[in-house]
Design a protein around this motif. Structure first.
Motif, PDB file in Angstrom:
ATOM      1  N   VAL A   1       0.976  -1.225  -0.001  1.00 26.34           N
ATOM      2  CA  VAL A   1       0.136   0.051  -0.026  1.00 26.34           C
ATOM      3  C   VAL A   1       0.707   1.136   0.080  1.00 26.34           C
ATOM      4  O   VAL A   1       0.356   2.263  -0.586  1.00 26.34           O
ATOM      5  N   ALA A   2       1.801   1.287   0.653  1.00 26.81           N
ATOM      6  CA  ALA A   2       2.891   2.454   0.713  1.00 26.81           C
ATOM      7  C   ALA A   2       3.441   2.453  -0.714  1.00 26.81           C
ATOM      8  O   ALA A   2       3.467   3.822  -1.169  1.00 26.81           O
ATOM      9  N   ASN A   3       3.853   1.725  -1.516  1.00 29.32           N
ATOM     10  CA  ASN A   3       4.339   1.643  -2.685  1.00 29.32           C
ATOM     11  C   ASN A   3       3.165   1.999  -3.894  1.00 29.32           C
ATOM     12  O   ASN A   3       3.463   2.939  -4.650  1.00 29.32           O
ATOM     13  N   GLY A   4       1.964   1.516  -3.577  1.00 26.82           N
ATOM     14  CA  GLY A   4       1.021   1.829  -4.276  1.00 26.82           C
ATOM     15  C   GLY A   4       0.505   3.266  -4.367  1.00 26.82           C
ATOM     16  O   GLY A   4       0.152   4.227  -5.291  1.00 26.82           O
ATOM     17  N   MET A   5       0.378   3.831  -3.124  1.00 31.64           N
ATOM     18  CA  MET A   5       0.125   5.377  -2.820  1.00 31.64           C
ATOM     19  C   MET A   5       1.179   5.995  -3.342  1.00 31.64           C
ATOM     20  O   MET A   5       0.947   7.347  -3.784  1.00 31.64           O
ATOM     21  N   GLY A   6       2.604   5.651  -2.961  1.00 33.57           N
ATOM     22  CA  GLY A   6       3.796   6.732  -3.302  1.00 33.57           C
ATOM     23  C   GLY A   6       3.672   6.815  -4.789  1.00 33.57           C
ATOM     24  O   GLY A   6       3.898   7.894  -5.298  1.00 33.57           O
ATOM     25  N   GLN A   7       3.241   5.710  -5.558  1.00 33.72           N
ATOM     26  CA  GLN A   7       3.375   5.819  -7.074  1.00 33.72           C
ATOM     27  C   GLN A   7       2.281   6.872  -7.598  1.00 33.72           C
ATOM     28  O   GLN A   7       2.531   7.817  -8.426  1.00 33.72           O
ATOM     29  N   ALA A   8       1.046   6.658  -6.718  1.00 36.45           N
ATOM     30  CA  ALA A   8      -0.004   7.783  -7.315  1.00 36.45           C
ATOM     31  C   ALA A   8       0.420   9.147  -6.913  1.00 36.45           C
ATOM     32  O   ALA A   8       0.363  10.200  -7.774  1.00 36.45           O
ATOM     33  N   LEU A   9       1.346   9.456  -5.731  1.00 32.18           N
ATOM     34  CA  LEU A   9       1.825  10.591  -5.502  1.00 32.18           C
ATOM     35  C   LEU A   9       2.679  11.302  -6.668  1.00 32.18           C
ATOM     36  O   LEU A   9       2.644  12.354  -6.821  1.00 32.18           O
ATOM     37  N   GLU A  10       3.648  10.290  -7.088  1.00 30.05           N
ATOM     38  CA  GLU A  10       4.477  10.643  -7.912  1.00 30.05           C
ATOM     39  C   GLU A  10       3.960  11.262  -9.215  1.00 30.05           C
ATOM     40  O   GLU A  10       4.345  12.045  -9.937  1.00 30.05           O
ATOM     41  N   GLU A  11       2.850  10.594  -9.744  1.00 27.31           N
ATOM     42  CA  GLU A  11       2.074  10.955 -10.913  1.00 27.31           C
ATOM     43  C   GLU A  11       1.341  12.093 -10.512  1.00 27.31           C
ATOM     44  O   GLU A  11       1.294  12.924 -11.676  1.00 27.31           O
ATOM     45  N   LEU A  12       0.735  12.433  -9.486  1.00 29.44           N
ATOM     46  CA  LEU A  12       0.160  13.706  -9.209  1.00 29.44           C
ATOM     47  C   LEU A  12       1.112  14.863  -9.171  1.00 29.44           C
ATOM     48  O   LEU A  12       0.665  15.962  -9.695  1.00 29.44           O
ATOM     49  N   ARG A  13       1.901  14.697  -8.884  1.00 31.77           N
ATOM     50  CA  ARG A  13       3.285  15.791  -8.668  1.00 31.77           C
ATOM     51  C   ARG A  13       3.556  16.256 -10.382  1.00 31.77           C
ATOM     52  O   ARG A  13       3.871  17.550 -10.455  1.00 31.77           O
ATOM     53  N   LYS A  14       3.255  15.571 -11.055  1.00 31.00           N
ATOM     54  CA  LYS A  14       3.346  16.038 -12.725  1.00 31.00           C
ATOM     55  C   LYS A  14       2.340  16.934 -13.206  1.00 31.00           C
ATOM     56  O   LYS A  14       2.386  17.395 -14.133  1.00 31.00           O
ATOM     57  N   ARG A  15       1.342  16.890 -12.382  1.00 27.95           N
ATOM     58  CA  ARG A  15       0.045  17.692 -13.063  1.00 27.95           C
ATOM     59  C   ARG A  15       0.009  19.157 -12.482  1.00 27.95           C
ATOM     60  O   ARG A  15       0.121  19.365 -11.347  1.00 27.95           O
TER      61      ARG A  15
END
Length: 209
Positions: free
Chosen positions: A127-141
């Motif tokens: 879950v840490a990795n899954g949510m962390g990946q979502a954050l990294e993608e959000l940072r690009k927006r």
């Protein structure tokens, strides 16, 4: 009156965000897949992935409380967050995300994450990795007014509502007792405070007791 929609409102954190927003006199809409189990009177009964731009028009804030624990479904953190960002793209509606603690940084240079430390519980890695990946993608927006809010390492669903919390940034912090703790109820207070103030657009912040 502020209009707020809470996605995944039937979850433990989602329900508390709804309650907190209602206490403050906000116009609250629960977004739920099944029967509404929140205290909200206004409801959009849809899966997150079925939401349209029109569904979210007119809201000041959309709070995303989506979360899954099944290791096989961790990709849904990224998929659902991207969908919400896509349908809010270019709008004035702010997107507040109930995030995870694992992606908090352990140093000033942001070279090491909490999830990468030796003592991080292995059961929580997916879950840490899954949510962390979502954050990294959000940072690009840069087309969405997002704020990602990480809880403390110990995120307690049964903890008391004390009415206080400490706001921090990208780095992992502890209290004077060396603890990183926040109850779901106090986290809800922090999120609704952020909804009201809007001080951290396109930033990740963190909250602890």
């Amino acid at each position: 009156m502020m209009k707020i929609a809470v996605a995944a409102a039937n979850g433990k954190e989602g329900k508390l965000i709804v309650e907190e927003a209602l206490k403050r006199g906000m116009d609250v809409t629960a977004i739920v897949r099944s029967e509404n189990k929140t205290t909200a009177k206004k409801v959009i009964q849809k899966d997150i992935m079925d939401l349209t731009r029109e569904d979210l028009e007119g809201f000041d804030v959309v709070a995303d409380a989506f979360g899954v624990w099944d290791p096989a479904k961790m990709y849904l953190h990224s998929v659902t967050l991207k969908h919400l960002a896509d349908i809010l793209s270019g709008s004035r509606t702010r997107l507040l995300v109930v995030g995870g603690a694992g992606s908090l940084y352990m140093d000033k240079i942001h070279g090491l994450k909490l999830s990468e430390t030796p003592d991080f519980p292995k059961d929580y890695l997916p879950v840490a990795n899954g949510m962390g990946q979502a954050l990294e993608e959000l940072r690009k927006r840069d087309d969405v007014a997002w704020t990602y809010i990480s809880p403390a390492a110990v995120f307690d669903p049964e903890g008391k509502r004390t009415g206080s919390y400490t706001l921090a940034g990208e780095e992992f912090t502890v209290n004077e007792k060396g603890e990183s703790y926040i109850s779901y109820a106090d986290y809800a207070i922090a999120l609704v405070d952020e909804a009201e103030k809007g001080n951290h657009i396109r930033q990740r912040i963190s909250v602890r007791k």
